[in-house]
Design an enzyme around this catalytic site. Structure first.
Site, mmCIF file in Angstrom:
data_model
loop_
_atom_site.group_PDB
_atom_site.id
_atom_site.type_symbol
_atom_site.label_atom_id
_atom_site.label_comp_id
_atom_site.label_asym_id
_atom_site.label_seq_id
_atom_site.Cartn_x
_atom_site.Cartn_y
_atom_site.Cartn_z
ATOM 1 N N ARG A 45 6.972 -4.502 6.799
ATOM 2 C CA ARG A 45 7.082 -3.607 6.574
ATOM 3 C C ARG A 45 8.603 -2.610 6.354
ATOM 4 N NH1 ARG A 45 2.567 -3.658 4.985
ATOM 5 N NH2 ARG A 45 0.917 -2.627 5.807
ATOM 6 N N GLU A 54 9.171 3.560 0.177
ATOM 7 C CA GLU A 54 8.578 2.983 -1.293
ATOM 8 C C GLU A 54 7.987 4.266 -2.080
ATOM 9 O OE1 GLU A 54 6.438 0.014 0.505
ATOM 10 O OE2 GLU A 54 7.701 -1.270 1.169
ATOM 11 N N HIS A 108 6.614 -4.853 -2.669
ATOM 12 C CA HIS A 108 4.988 -4.766 -2.138
ATOM 13 C C HIS A 108 4.247 -5.634 -2.936
ATOM 14 C CE1 HIS A 108 3.653 -2.549 1.829
ATOM 15 N NE2 HIS A 108 3.343 -4.165 1.977
ATOM 16 N N ILE A 109 4.902 -6.935 -3.276
ATOM 17 C CA ILE A 109 3.661 -7.395 -4.157
ATOM 18 C C ILE A 109 2.559 -8.530 -2.703
ATOM 19 C CG2 ILE A 109 4.055 -6.975 -6.179
ATOM 20 C CD1 ILE A 109 5.631 -9.745 -5.846
HETATM 21 C C1 DGY Z 1 -0.830 -6.174 4.233
HETATM 22 O O1 DGY Z 1 -1.922 -5.863 3.686
HETATM 23 O O2 DGY Z 1 -0.962 -5.026 4.821
HETATM 24 C C2 DGY Z 1 0.436 -5.748 3.087
HETATM 25 O O3 DGY Z 1 1.370 -5.207 3.115
HETATM 26 C C3 DGY Z 1 -0.560 -5.210 1.523
HETATM 27 O O4 DGY Z 1 -0.922 -5.519 0.687
#
Ligand code: DGY
Length: 329
Positions: A238, A267, A286-287
Site C-alpha cells: 500500500r 491513487e 496498482h495492478i
Molecule cells: C489487494 O488485494 O489488496 C490488492 O492491492 C488489490 O489488487
C-alpha cells in the site's frame, strides 16, 4: 422482502447471476469510475450487503448509515480501507480476498523487480522513440537480479510466493515479519533478520507489509539512508507505507539506485508528481492482482462470501474472526 446487495462498481453479470436468483442486486454503473460518496451512503442505508473496492472508505459514517448491513465483502486482500473495529462492534462481517491472488500478485511483484533492475520500461521506450543508434557495451545496462540478496518486509502468503520466485533466481532471501516462518526458512533457506539488518544488507527491498498505524511511513528518509546506494526498493503493498517525499529525496540524492512502485500514497498518482519525472523509477497503476483470471476469482469470492453470510453460513474468508452473527447492536 429479499435482501439487498449494492456493488460499488460495474462487474461482470456472470459473477452476480447466482446472487440475483436469491437477492435484489444493484451496482454502480461504471467500471472505471468510483461510486460518489453520497450515492454510497444512500445505498448503504438500504443495503444488507456491500461489495466494495479498495477505492471506497468504508468508515464509521458508512457503517452507521448501513442499519441493515450484515457484510462488507471487500474486493482486495488488503482491508485498510475498512474500519474493521467499528464493523465488528456493529456485528457486520468483513470479508477479503486472500489466496486467490497470491501467485498473481507475486508474479507482478517480481516483474516489477525485474523491470526496475533491468531498466525494461526505459529500454522499451528508447526503442519506440527511435533513440537506438547502435549496440554499445553499456547501453541501458542495469543490475543483475540472480544471486543477489532480496529482503522481503512482510512475509505473508504473497511474501512467501515472492520468496519462491527469488529462490529460482538463486537469490539469498532475508525477511522481516511479525512472526517467524520456519517453513519458508526450511524450504527456501530464507533467513529472518531485524528490519534494520534487512534494509542494510538487501540489494532488493520488497515491501509487502499491510498498511496499519504501525506501518504507515515505515519507509522514511532515515530508512532509505541506511540502504545500499545500489539498492532497489519495490512496493507492492500500500502506498502510505512509504513516505513518498522521503523516497523522492533518497532517489535524487543517490541514497538508493531505483524504485518500482505499484502503489502510491494518493491513487491515482498525478501525472505531474515529482516521482514520475525520475528515470530510475518504474510506476504501475496498482495492478498487482490484475489478471483476467484472478480478478474474476476475487469477485467470485466476494459474491460467495455475501451469499454465505446472507444465508446464515460461515463465509470462506472472514477478516474479523471475532465477528459474531448475533442480533445486531
Ligand atoms: C489487494 O488485494 O489488496 C490488492 O492491492 C488489490 O489488487
Amino acid at each position: 422482502m429479499r435482501p439487498y446487495i449494492f456493488i460499488t462498481r460495474r462487474i461482470p453479470e456472470t459473477i452476480i447471476q447466482s446472487l440475483k436468483e436469491k437477492f435484489d442486486v444493484n451496482m454502480w454503473k461504471y467500471e472505471d469510475i468510483p461510486v460518489p460518496r453520497e450515492i454510497l451512503i444512500a445505498e448503504a442505508k438500504k443495503a444488507d450487503a456491500l461489495l466494495t473496492m479498495l477505492t471506497e472508505s468504508i468508515d464509521e459514517t458508512i457503517l452507521t448509515a448501513g442499519r441493515n448491513l450484515k457484510v462488507i465483502a471487500n474486493n482486495a486482500v488488503g482491508y485498510d480501507n475498512v474500519d474493521v473495529a467499528t464493523a465488528t462492534r456493529k456485528k457486520i462481517a468483513v470479508c477479503n480476498t486472500p489466496d486467490v491472488l497470491t501467485d498473481t500478485t507475486a508474479d507482478l511483484t517480481f516483474a516489477l523487480l525485474m523491470a526496475t533492475s533491468r531498466r525494461v520500461v526505459e529500454a522499451a521506450e528508447f526503442v519506440k522513440q527511435g533513440k537506438w543508434q547502435s549496440w554499445s557495451p553499456f547501453l541501458l545496462a542495469g543490475q543483475d537480479v540472480h544471486h543477489k540478496t532480496i529482503g522481503i518486509v512482510g512475509m505473508g502468503k504473497i511474501g512467501e510466493a515472492v520468496a519462491k520466485r527469488a529462490s529460482g533466481f538463486e537469490m539469498q532471501i532475508l525477511y522481516h515479519n511479525r512472526t517467524k516462518k520456519p517453513k519458508v526458512e526450511q524450504q527456501l533457506g530464507a533467513v529472518y533478520t531485524t528490519f534494520d539488518e534487512l534494509i542494510e544488507k538487501a540489494d532488493f527491498i520488497v515491501c509487502l507489509t499491510p498498511l496499519t498505524s504501525e506501518t504507515r511511513h515505515l519507509f522514511n528518509r532515515s530508512v532509505f539512508k541506511k540502504m545500499k546506494p545500489t539498492a532497489i526498493f519495490i512496493n507492492a503493498s500500500r502506498g502510505p507505507v512509504v513516505d513518498e517525499q522521503a523516497l523522492f529525496e533518497a532517489l535524487t540524492a543517490g541514497d538508493i539506485a531505483g524504485a518500482g512502485l505499484d502503489v502510491f500514497e494518493k491513487e491515482p498518482i498525478s501525472a505531474d508528481h515529482p516521482l514520475l519525472r525520475l528515470p530510475n523509477i518504474v510506476a504501475l497503476p496498482h495492478i498487482g492482482s490484475a489478471t483476467q483470471e484472478t480478478r474474476q476469482a476475487m469477485l467470485q469470492l466476494c459474491a460467495d462470501n455475501i451469499e454465505a453470510i446472507l444465508e446464515g453460513k460461515q463465509p470462506k474468508t472472514l477478516v474479523n474472526k471475532d465477528w459474531i452473527p448475533l442480533v445486531r447492536a
